[in-house]
Write an enzyme that holds these catalytic residues in place. Structure first.
Site, short mmCIF file in Angstrom:
data_model
loop_
_atom_site.label_atom_id
_atom_site.label_comp_id
_atom_site.label_asym_id
_atom_site.label_seq_id
_atom_site.Cartn_x
_atom_site.Cartn_y
_atom_site.Cartn_z
N SER A 72 0.83 -1.05 -0.10
CA SER A 72 0.04 0.07 0.07
C SER A 72 0.78 1.19 -0.15
O SER A 72 0.35 2.38 0.31
CB SER A 72 -0.90 0.03 0.99
OG SER A 72 -1.99 -0.88 0.76
N MET A 73 1.95 1.42 -0.08
CA MET A 73 2.74 2.68 -0.34
C MET A 73 2.60 3.06 -1.59
O MET A 73 3.06 4.34 -1.62
CB MET A 73 4.45 2.16 -0.39
CG MET A 73 4.83 1.41 1.30
SD MET A 73 4.36 2.49 2.73
CE MET A 73 5.16 3.92 2.16
#
Length: 197
Positions: A72-73
């Site tokens: 989810s970066m």
């Protein structure tokens, strides 16, 4: 990685050394196993740092070619792109997202987020870009089934990788919100909307 002297691109070598101290501190405190930092300016790498280990069990030091799983970066990367556009004057953070994505203009809000059949009430105010950045928009996600709305997001496969963001926006607009915009934090599909912006 080849770097230039920071001063050649308008940066300060002594101030960039602060990055080294902070990153090494994360490693020393056991908060992160290993880190790579790169600071670019005017197309040149002015700072490159490697800290800690890329494999603790094997005592393998961090290497320049280490591969990281980022999951989810993409969210902070997308949010950074939005902030760059904001800094360039493309919009204000309090602008309604519907100025740019008209499909999101007339959303409704569940009067009881635990009852998908509860009354749907009008927005007290539009969802803003700020709401999307802070996950306070009220949008759902579909990663779990803790609420009926998220269960519906999951059932509708809102995170399908085979559709464009343009195709996803009208589908998002079909769902009510968990709560009024700005009321509270709800992890959501907001970053996908920011990606469309």
């Amino acid at each position: 990685m080849d770097t230039v002297t920071p001063e050649n691109v308008g940066l300060s070598s002594s101030r960039l050394q602060r990055i080294d101290r902070v990153m090494q501190g994360y490693v020393d405190r056991g908060q992160l196993a290993g880190i790579i930092t790169v600071l670019m300016r005017r197309g040149e790498a002015a700072h490159f740092g490697m800290y800690g280990q890329m494999d603790i069990a094997a005592a393998q030091p961090m290497r320049e070619d280490a591969i990281f799983r980022i999951f989810s970066m993409t969210k902070p990367i997308t949010s950074l792109a939005v902030m760059i556009l904001y800094e360039e004057g493309a919009f204000h953070l309090q602008y309604p997202i519907s100025m740019f994505i008209p499909e999101l203009a007339n959303l409704k809000v569940l009067s009881d987020q635990m009852d998908i059949n509860s009354e749907q009430v009008p927005l007290a105010r539009p969802i803003t870009i700020h709401d999307l950045l802070t996950h306070t928009s009220g949008l759902g996600y579909g990663l779990d089934t803790l609420t009926p709305l998220d269960a519906h997001f999951l059932q509708a496969r809102m995170l399908r990788p085979d559709e464009t963001l343009a195709e996803k926006m009208p589908r998002i607009a079909q769902f009510p919100l968990h709560h009024q915009p700005g009321l509270r934090y709800t992890y959501s599909i907001a970053t996908d909307v920011l990606g469309r912006l």
